[in-house]
Write a protein that holds these residues in place. Sequence first.
Motif: not given
Length: 153
Positions: A13-14, A18-20, A25-26, A67-68
């Motif tokens: 999930l992290h 992080l790379f989304s 992000v929903s 992941a901020s």
Amino acid sequence: MASGLENSVYQPLHDHLLFSGSNQVSMTFAEVEVVLGRPLPASARKRTAWWSNNAEGHVQALAWLSASYRTAELDLAAERVTFVLDLPYGGGLMDAKQSIYRAAGAQPPLEVIPEPGVRCHPAFGSLRGTTIVMPGYDLTAPTVLLMGETGDA
């Protein structure tokens, strides 16, 4: 990575967040489970506290916080959660480059914006905000110097 998530079931999930590349992000709980590769615990579907932004003793929260991201919207009935980017210097992903300079106390470089009516390549600006060069970092320095090697082979 020293995020405290090594070998955690929440590391995927992290990484997903992080790379989304998104400011928001929903996800449905089912989508979170696909990312994790396992079911969420029952408490994730019953308790809002499970989704709180408190990493102390909650490794799942550490996953999104490191992941901020932070949880901003939660709908237990619809089984949906929304994570929003929570950068320490404010702004979104496209503002990151400028914000890094400000956080370091340096004047950010001016962005080049084409003048109206002036023709430019169609890809102009497509990578805006994707590269961050820390203030004081010399991109022209030979790699061997940056790596601390002598160059003797």
